[in-house]
Design a protein around this motif. Structure first.
Motif, mmCIF file in Angstrom:
data_model
loop_
_atom_site.group_PDB
_atom_site.id
_atom_site.type_symbol
_atom_site.label_atom_id
_atom_site.label_comp_id
_atom_site.label_asym_id
_atom_site.label_seq_id
_atom_site.Cartn_x
_atom_site.Cartn_y
_atom_site.Cartn_z
ATOM 1 N N TRP A 196 -5.067 42.886 57.145
ATOM 2 C CA TRP A 196 -5.825 42.546 55.954
ATOM 3 C C TRP A 196 -4.805 42.486 54.825
ATOM 4 C CZ3 TRP A 196 -10.866 41.456 56.494
ATOM 5 C CH2 TRP A 196 -11.589 42.026 57.529
ATOM 6 N N VAL A 197 -4.867 41.498 53.973
ATOM 7 C CA VAL A 197 -3.960 41.382 52.837
ATOM 8 C C VAL A 197 -4.776 41.430 51.555
ATOM 9 C CG1 VAL A 197 -2.290 39.900 51.646
ATOM 10 C CG2 VAL A 197 -2.316 39.989 54.149
ATOM 11 N N ASN A 198 -4.317 42.257 50.614
ATOM 12 C CA ASN A 198 -4.941 42.336 49.294
ATOM 13 C C ASN A 198 -3.816 42.138 48.282
ATOM 14 O OD1 ASN A 198 -5.996 43.079 46.792
ATOM 15 N ND2 ASN A 198 -7.326 44.648 47.670
ATOM 16 N N GLU A 199 -3.690 40.911 47.784
ATOM 17 C CA GLU A 199 -2.610 40.599 46.841
ATOM 18 C C GLU A 199 -2.808 41.282 45.489
ATOM 19 O OE1 GLU A 199 -2.190 36.373 46.508
ATOM 20 O OE2 GLU A 199 -1.471 36.137 48.559
ATOM 21 N N GLU A 200 -4.050 41.598 45.130
ATOM 22 C CA GLU A 200 -4.329 42.205 43.827
ATOM 23 C C GLU A 200 -3.654 43.563 43.669
ATOM 24 O OE1 GLU A 200 -8.593 42.153 43.619
ATOM 25 O OE2 GLU A 200 -8.654 39.968 43.628
ATOM 26 N N ASN A 201 -3.622 44.336 44.766
ATOM 27 C CA ASN A 201 -2.936 45.620 44.677
ATOM 28 C C ASN A 201 -1.712 45.670 45.593
ATOM 29 O OD1 ASN A 201 -3.976 46.094 47.208
ATOM 30 N ND2 ASN A 201 -5.412 47.673 46.566
ATOM 31 N N ASP A 202 -1.256 44.492 46.011
ATOM 32 C CA ASP A 202 -0.031 44.346 46.800
ATOM 33 C C ASP A 202 -0.039 45.253 48.038
ATOM 34 O OD1 ASP A 202 2.399 43.105 47.279
ATOM 35 O OD2 ASP A 202 3.549 44.644 46.221
ATOM 36 N N SER A 203 -1.127 45.140 48.829
ATOM 37 C CA SER A 203 -1.228 45.999 50.002
ATOM 38 C C SER A 203 -1.619 45.210 51.248
ATOM 39 C CB SER A 203 -2.264 47.103 49.760
ATOM 40 O OG SER A 203 -3.560 46.538 49.688
ATOM 41 N N THR A 204 -1.278 45.789 52.390
ATOM 42 C CA THR A 204 -1.721 45.268 53.679
ATOM 43 C C THR A 204 -2.254 46.437 54.495
ATOM 44 O OG1 THR A 204 0.468 45.530 54.695
ATOM 45 C CG2 THR A 204 -0.042 43.373 53.727
ATOM 46 N N SER A 205 -3.234 46.142 55.337
ATOM 47 C CA SER A 205 -3.817 47.154 56.222
ATOM 48 C C SER A 205 -3.941 46.549 57.609
ATOM 49 C CB SER A 205 -5.207 47.579 55.727
ATOM 50 O OG SER A 205 -5.142 48.106 54.432
#
Length: 150
Positions: free
Chosen positions: A74-83
């Protein structure tokens, strides 16, 4: 006059026959060009893939396929994270064609402690016309994710 008409007709036919552009040589017909087609090979799915049907341009899934594994995050560019969502086996296509399906077996050691990871033992993937698709269920909702090679 009646005697001249047949002679004129024969003369006309003789000139018409002689006016042909045939040079009298038998030229060989042009050889057809044949291009040897390369044998069809199985699709190479290794590399990076990104979700194309996400509802958000900043939240999506991305995958990496190697010779033996498929890893999806999962990529969340808003908080610069991946899961981690999935880590499992990958079976490469063995035959040429535009479609391929395989069942991936989850790597439990890589996913058991990941909060956003699937707990399914296996996951079915389909490759068709340049797109990998699979189902994702989260919070009771199932969607089909589509990935394209980057």
């Amino acid at each position: 006059m009646k005697k001249l008409l047949p002679i004129a007709a024969i003369t006309l036919l003789a000139f018409t026959g002689c006016s042909s552009s045939d040079t009298g040589t038998d030229a060989a017909p042009a050889a057809e060009e044949t291009t040897a087609e390369e044998p069809a090979t199985p699709a190479d799915l290794t590399g990076s893939w990104k979700q194309t049907n996400s509802n958000s341009p900043t939240n999506y899934q991305q995958a990496t396929i190697t010779a033996e594994t498929i890893s999806i995050d999962w990529v969340n560019e808003e908080n610069d994270s991946t899961s981690i969502y999935w880590v499992g086996t990958y079976t490469a296509p063995t035959e040429a064609g535009d479609t391929w399906t395989w069942t991936s077996t989850r790597d439990a050691a890589a996913t058991d402690t990941a909060m956003m990871a699937s707990t399914d033992d296996t996951k079915d993937f389909t490759y068709a016309d340049g797109v990998i698709s699979y189902e994702v269920t989260a919070m009771g909702t199932t969607v089909t994710v589509e990935l394209e090679k980057q």
